[in-house]
Design a protein around this motif. Sequence first.
Motif, short mmCIF file in Angstrom:
data_model
loop_
_atom_site.label_atom_id
_atom_site.label_comp_id
_atom_site.label_asym_id
_atom_site.label_seq_id
_atom_site.Cartn_x
_atom_site.Cartn_y
_atom_site.Cartn_z
N ARG A 1 31.94 -0.87 -48.55
CA ARG A 1 31.94 -0.67 -47.10
C ARG A 1 33.35 -0.70 -46.53
O ARG A 1 33.74 0.15 -45.72
CB ARG A 1 31.07 -1.74 -46.44
CG ARG A 1 30.95 -1.62 -44.94
CD ARG A 1 29.91 -2.58 -44.35
NE ARG A 1 29.97 -3.93 -44.84
CZ ARG A 1 30.80 -4.87 -44.38
NH1 ARG A 1 31.62 -4.61 -43.40
NH2 ARG A 1 30.77 -6.10 -44.88
N VAL A 2 34.17 -1.65 -46.99
CA VAL A 2 35.55 -1.77 -46.51
C VAL A 2 36.37 -0.56 -46.96
O VAL A 2 37.10 0.05 -46.17
CB VAL A 2 36.19 -3.09 -46.99
CG1 VAL A 2 37.69 -3.10 -46.76
CG2 VAL A 2 35.53 -4.27 -46.28
N GLY B 1 42.85 -6.44 -40.37
CA GLY B 1 41.52 -5.97 -39.98
C GLY B 1 40.57 -5.87 -41.16
O GLY B 1 39.41 -6.29 -41.07
N TYR B 2 41.06 -5.34 -42.26
CA TYR B 2 40.18 -5.21 -43.42
C TYR B 2 39.98 -6.53 -44.15
O TYR B 2 38.93 -6.74 -44.76
CB TYR B 2 40.64 -4.07 -44.32
CG TYR B 2 40.29 -2.75 -43.67
CD1 TYR B 2 38.96 -2.40 -43.51
CD2 TYR B 2 41.25 -1.91 -43.14
CE1 TYR B 2 38.60 -1.23 -42.85
CE2 TYR B 2 40.90 -0.74 -42.49
CZ TYR B 2 39.57 -0.41 -42.35
OH TYR B 2 39.21 0.75 -41.68
N ASP C 1 31.31 -3.76 -38.11
CA ASP C 1 32.61 -3.12 -38.20
C ASP C 1 33.61 -4.00 -37.47
O ASP C 1 33.26 -5.04 -36.93
CB ASP C 1 32.54 -1.71 -37.58
CG ASP C 1 33.46 -0.74 -38.28
OD1 ASP C 1 34.47 -1.17 -38.86
OD2 ASP C 1 33.16 0.46 -38.24
N VAL C 2 34.88 -3.60 -37.46
CA VAL C 2 35.95 -4.43 -36.93
C VAL C 2 36.76 -3.67 -35.89
O VAL C 2 36.97 -2.47 -36.02
CB VAL C 2 36.85 -4.95 -38.08
CG1 VAL C 2 37.58 -3.81 -38.77
CG2 VAL C 2 37.83 -6.00 -37.59
N GLY D 1 47.15 -9.34 -45.55
CA GLY D 1 46.34 -9.99 -44.52
C GLY D 1 45.42 -11.01 -45.12
O GLY D 1 44.81 -10.77 -46.17
N GLU D 2 45.32 -12.16 -44.44
CA GLU D 2 44.41 -13.22 -44.89
C GLU D 2 43.69 -13.81 -43.69
O GLU D 2 44.30 -14.05 -42.64
CB GLU D 2 45.18 -14.33 -45.61
CG GLU D 2 45.77 -13.87 -46.91
CD GLU D 2 46.44 -15.01 -47.68
OE1 GLU D 2 46.50 -16.14 -47.19
OE2 GLU D 2 46.91 -14.73 -48.80
N VAL D 3 42.42 -14.05 -43.86
CA VAL D 3 41.62 -14.68 -42.81
C VAL D 3 42.00 -16.15 -42.72
O VAL D 3 42.07 -16.85 -43.72
CB VAL D 3 40.12 -14.52 -43.10
CG1 VAL D 3 39.28 -15.34 -42.13
CG2 VAL D 3 39.73 -13.04 -43.07
N VAL D 4 42.25 -16.59 -41.50
CA VAL D 4 42.49 -18.00 -41.23
C VAL D 4 41.17 -18.65 -40.85
O VAL D 4 40.82 -19.72 -41.34
CB VAL D 4 43.52 -18.17 -40.08
CG1 VAL D 4 43.67 -19.63 -39.69
CG2 VAL D 4 44.86 -17.56 -40.48
#
Length: 149
Positions: A17-18, A74-75, A86-87, A109-112
């Motif tokens: 999906r990503v 974003g991804y 979606d984002v 990118g990393e999610v916090v």
Amino acid sequence: MSERAAFTATDPQWESRVRASFARQGAMAHLGATIEELAPGACTVVTAFRPDFSQQHGFFHAGVTSAVADSAGGYAAQTLFPPGSDVLTVEFKINLIAPAHGDVLRARGEVVRSGRTLTICRVDVEVVRDGATTVCAVMQQTLMRVASR
């Protein structure tokens, strides 16, 4: 970046999906950007330097740097979203901390924190020149989960 927090994707099809969403981005295609690394809660996007990406000193333009960083964050966020999601970027703050003088631009990118609607990411951007890596920008970003169109 510091040691990455462990996240688990809720969608068994998260990776396809990503990657399909990234492939629909005309801006990333125009920049020749690709996903170099993808994991739950993390995404690395890279692009090679071209003269038409430069500003007046011959460095990567801040707009190119920001666009690649925005997609990486974003991804990273989207990897954790459930099916049918979606984002969209809500806002970001980028600090350009060194000239982006290099052959390759890499945004990690990393999610916090991933919430029900909003996700916060951190993105470190580096350039590679003659084998040496320099961090050139740091971004903090807020993203919103939306229903897929």
